[in-house]
Design an enzyme around this catalytic site. Structure first.
Site, short mmCIF file in Angstrom:
data_model
loop_
_atom_site.label_atom_id
_atom_site.label_comp_id
_atom_site.label_asym_id
_atom_site.label_seq_id
_atom_site.Cartn_x
_atom_site.Cartn_y
_atom_site.Cartn_z
N GLU A 174 -13.90 5.23 0.31
CA GLU A 174 -14.81 4.25 0.94
C GLU A 174 -15.48 4.87 2.16
OE1 GLU A 174 -12.82 0.26 1.24
OE2 GLU A 174 -11.20 1.34 0.24
N LYS A 176 -15.40 3.25 6.01
CA LYS A 176 -14.19 3.05 6.80
C LYS A 176 -14.27 3.92 8.05
CE LYS A 176 -10.27 1.98 5.30
NZ LYS A 176 -8.88 1.99 4.80
N GLU A 201 -9.15 8.36 6.27
CA GLU A 201 -9.39 6.94 5.98
C GLU A 201 -10.42 6.75 4.88
OE1 GLU A 201 -7.90 4.05 7.34
OE2 GLU A 201 -6.48 5.62 7.87
N GLU A 255 0.85 -1.20 0.00
CA GLU A 255 0.00 0.00 0.00
C GLU A 255 0.88 1.24 0.00
OE1 GLU A 255 -2.69 0.33 3.27
OE2 GLU A 255 -3.62 -1.63 2.96
#
Length: 470
Positions: A328, A331, A337, A272
């Site tokens: 997203e 999250k 995040e 990542e």
């Protein structure tokens, strides 16, 4: 003369074969980065539409955080190399059971392999950041079980690994001081490196210059963090290696940590990396300009031909997955995040981006960054729009049970007591809790029920909401 000519031809054929091998190996381990496909959103495109979007980004690899059968079916015959993951909660049991490991492979891999190009199988996500000692101890045994199951069941070409966060290092600066934490170095990391080396796999690491910079923006240059610094360099006093960006510095700390345990040549895969395109008011530098700049530059680095590597490993291919495909919305945690995506949930790009590294100029100009310095005003923590009312009561009770007289003003007789206004009470509790405990790690999240605001929520009388000033 004939013999010399035959030897010449044989040598030439050998060189051709060698160059072909190098070419094939280079293609197999191309530096073009893939994409992390997370699914923590209630508004994301279908797997089949997501695969089309992945292709539109020119991604040749994708990493999942599970082995979602619908996604694996959608990736069938696409020629996209896939990384799947054994969930964290299964690791302890798999570490103890050959049959459970076999069953997991039968259920999650065999129905799709080889038509879906599964190439990497990660056992858990950032397990060594956990406080669960049993889970950490089970990691390498589980990796061995999964590897054995793959071999037993005839699955080839799949490398087994696990992803690690930078907190597995107890020392990382200068890079030559890189060293794994003492609680895991001998007991977990050494046997893990031995396993990865024996199986010719990779050390998968999550590397985020954003967080390293955001923790100390006064002393770490932003340009150095996003590959844009022309005059800032860092020289390692032990190796005399010179670093021109924070990313290389972080990668090489892993290189030296592995060398310290006797594995100087084990390959690294960046599981990542990315930069948030938005965040909370107390999160400096999370904006579209920085995100686009970082990701475009790191993609250019990964995809460079010939490969550039890092100062400790010049010229080496560094395979990677960019985080992440989507913003997203489910999250938890700080606002960043939920804002690492290259795409909005409707499939449109947050900013112009593609993963081949061949695009050198983008048509649209980027919005000027507005939060590269710490926010100077007051910030409150209030109930988020669309929050689940049925969960507010428990969150309010938690905020009020942590001490410091957090909720005294909303008790009967208090200046903020309005028994018919649950949202007001919850917002006061959230703000008061966050103001009291932020310095010890508290966040304005409450599992997605809360959000930060710079608009004073105080609405009447003598009621004054506590706030945070950075």
């Amino acid at each position: 003369m004939k013999m010399c000519y035959q030897l010449f031809i044989m040598s030439l054929l050998h060189l051709l074969a060698l160059s072909l091998l190098i070419s094939v190996s280079g293609a197999k381990f191309s530096g073009r980065p893939g994409i992390n496909y997370g699914q923590l959103g209630n508004n994301l495109p279908s797997p089949s539409d997501s695969v089309k979007l992945i292709k539109s980004l020119n991604a040749k690899r994708v990493k999942l955080y599970d082995a979602n059968p619908t996604i694996l079916a959608a990736l069938n015959a696409t020629d996209i190399a896939v990384s799947v993951m054994v969930p964290n909660q299964l690791i302890v049991n798999i570490s103890k059971s050959d049959s459970l490991s076999d069953d997991w492979i039968r259920s999650n891999i065999l129905p799709f392999y080889p038509d879906t190009k599964i190439r990497y199988l990660l056992v858990g996500n950032e397990i060594l950041s956990s406080t669960d000692s049993e889970l950490k101890s089970a990691l390498v045994p589980a990796m061995r079980k999964i590897q054995r199951s793959l071999k037993t069941l005839g699955v080839k070409k799949v490398k087994v690994g696990t992803s690690l966060a930078v907190d597995v290092l107890q020392s990382s600066f200068p890079p030559s001081s890189g060293e794994f934490r003492s609680d895991i170095s001998g007991s977990v990391m050494k046997p893990m490196l031995q396993f990865l080396n024996r199986t010719k796999s990779f050390l998968f690491v999550d590397v985020y210059p954003y967080f390293a910079w955001a923790q100390d923006p006064t002393h770490v240059d932003l340009g150095y963090a996003i590959f844009e610094s022309s005059n800032v360099t860092v020289t390692d006093p032990v190796t005399n290696l010179t670093y021109h960006n924070l990313f290389d510095q972080m990668i090489d700390s892993f290189v030296f940590a592995m060398k310290r345990l006797g594995y100087p040549d084990l390959r690294i895969w960046v599981a990542e990396t990315g930069w948030p395109n938005n965040g909370d008011y107390d999160q400096i530098g999370a904006n579209i300009y920085n995100a686009a700049t970082y990701n475009r530059n790191v993609i250019k680095k990964f995809a460079a031909e010939p490969p550039v590597g890092t100062p400790a490993r010049p010229g080496e291919v560094l395979p990677a997955f960019i985080f992440a495909l989507y913003n997203e919305n489910q999250k938890t945690g700080p606002g960043t995040e939920r804002h690492f995506g290259l795409l909005h949930p409707n499939g449109t790009q947050v900013y112009e981006i593609e993963l081949s590294g061949k695009t050198t100029e983008f048509k649209e100009s980027l919005p000027a960054p507005e939060n590269n310095e710490v926010y100077k005003g007051k910030i409150w923590c209030v109930v988020a729009k669309g929050a689940n009312w049925t969960q507010l009561g428990d969150a309010l009770s938690y905020a009020c049970s942590q001490g410091n007289n957090t909720c005294d003003p909303i008790k009967p007789g208090g200046p903020c007591h309005k028994p018919d206004l649950t949202i007001l009470h919850a917002s006061y509790a959230f703000s008061s809790y966050w103001a009291s405990f932020r310095k010890t790690g508290a966040t304005c999240s409450f599992n997605g029920l809360a959000t930060q605001t710079i608009k004073d929520p105080t609405g009447y009388g003598r009621c004054e909401f506590p706030s945070v000033t950075l």
